[in-house]
Design an enzyme around this catalytic site. Structure first.
Site, mmCIF file in Angstrom:
data_model
loop_
_atom_site.group_PDB
_atom_site.id
_atom_site.type_symbol
_atom_site.label_atom_id
_atom_site.label_comp_id
_atom_site.label_asym_id
_atom_site.label_seq_id
_atom_site.Cartn_x
_atom_site.Cartn_y
_atom_site.Cartn_z
ATOM 1 C CG ASN A 170 -1.392 0.938 1.492
ATOM 2 O OD1 ASN A 170 -1.911 2.268 0.648
ATOM 3 N ND2 ASN A 170 -2.748 1.139 1.998
ATOM 4 C CG ASN B 58 -2.933 5.435 0.133
ATOM 5 O OD1 ASN B 58 -2.295 6.350 -0.654
ATOM 6 N ND2 ASN B 58 -3.310 4.905 -0.485
ATOM 7 C CG ASP C 174 -4.002 -6.059 9.981
ATOM 8 O OD1 ASP C 174 -4.123 -5.861 7.937
ATOM 9 O OD2 ASP C 174 -5.007 -6.953 10.002
ATOM 10 C CB THR C 175 -4.870 -0.192 9.761
ATOM 11 O OG1 THR C 175 -4.236 0.628 9.960
ATOM 12 C CG2 THR C 175 -6.095 0.674 9.917
ATOM 13 C CG PHE D 270 -5.623 5.197 2.657
ATOM 14 C CD1 PHE D 270 -4.520 5.807 2.761
ATOM 15 C CD2 PHE D 270 -5.903 4.090 2.558
ATOM 16 C CE1 PHE D 270 -4.254 6.012 3.633
ATOM 17 C CE2 PHE D 270 -4.986 3.083 4.041
ATOM 18 C CZ PHE D 270 -4.186 4.382 4.202
ATOM 19 N N GLY D 271 -9.090 4.971 1.868
ATOM 20 C CA GLY D 271 -9.822 3.659 2.138
ATOM 21 C C GLY D 271 -11.121 5.267 3.050
ATOM 22 C CG ASP E 133 -8.358 8.401 5.211
ATOM 23 O OD1 ASP E 133 -8.365 7.604 5.599
ATOM 24 O OD2 ASP E 133 -6.867 8.762 4.403
ATOM 25 N NE ARG F 195 -1.114 2.992 8.728
ATOM 26 C CZ ARG F 195 -2.520 3.082 7.468
ATOM 27 N NH1 ARG F 195 -2.047 4.868 7.654
ATOM 28 N NH2 ARG F 195 -3.617 3.033 8.411
#
Ligand code: IMP
Length: 196
Positions: free
Chosen positions: A9, A11, A68-69, A148-149, A151, A177
């Site tokens: 990723n 980002n 991992d998030t 991203f994701g 957000d 993060r």
């Protein structure tokens, strides 16, 4: 110190590079010549993070870390959690995932949620984990075009902006993060000072 960051990723790579000084050299999977989609088969962030760092450590023999998030939404009993990337299906579409969350939370007054990141570091063959949490809420609709994701639909506590309205430095101040990476960086700096 060179560390392989076990992610595909870009980002995430941009976020950590914007926080690191010259003391650490981050090598991406692409730069290490590794082209695999590392599986995330477990039901906890901790186990998935270890799977990724251990896989890359085995392949490269180098000090490695992964993260991992998950987005944990109270009104959805902690979902999507470990399923965050593929909440709306295996196509792993951020747009579809956000649409699903917004639909499930329609008319739901409890918008409380948090992002949680777990970093797994394999240093000299030993594993260390670092956690970062960003408390916040799910917005009623998308806002902003950055990031991203999820957000555009997540607003951290202490800000009136969605993550997608923040530049990297501002997001890193608030973000899961950012918090986990700061713990990782502090730890690595302590290790380096211990050696010198
Ligand atoms: P993973 O850690 O790459 O498995 O990410 C899980 C899911 O959470 C993916 O859909 C990501 O897009 C999303 N995600 C991870 N970090 C963030 C973030 O900082 N903001 C928004 N979405 C994120």
């Amino acid at each position: 110190m060179t560390l392989v960051f076990a992610t595909n990723n870009d980002n995430k790579v941009r976020e950590i590079r914007s926080m690191l000084g010259d003391a650490f050299h981050i090598v991406t999977l692409q730069e290490a010549g590794i082209d695999i989609d590392i599986p995330e088969p477990h039901d906890t962030l901790e186990a998935n993070a270890l799977e990724k760092s251990a896989t890359i450590h085995r392949m490269t023999g180098k000090n490695s870390f992964s993260e991992d998030t998950g987005l944990e939404i109270d009104a959805l009993n902690g979902e999507p959690g470990v399923l965050s990337a593929r909440y709306a299906g295996e196509q792993k579409s951020a747009e579809d995932n956000m649409t699903k969350v917004l639909q499930l939370l329609e008319n739901q007054p409890n918008r409380k949620a948090r992002f949680r990141t777990v970093i797994s570091l394999i240093l000299e063959g030993q594993e260390y984990q670092f956690e970062g949490i960003a408390e916040g809420s799910i917005l009623p609709a998308r806002k902003g075009g950055k990031g991203f994701g999820y957000d555009p639909i997540f607003q951290p506590e202490g800000s009136t902006k969605a993550f997608a309205e923040m530049d990297l430095a501002e997001k890193n101040q608030f973000s899961h993060r950012g918090k986990a990476f700061r713990k990782l960086i502090d730890f690595l700096q302590q290790q380096q000072h211990g050696k010198s």
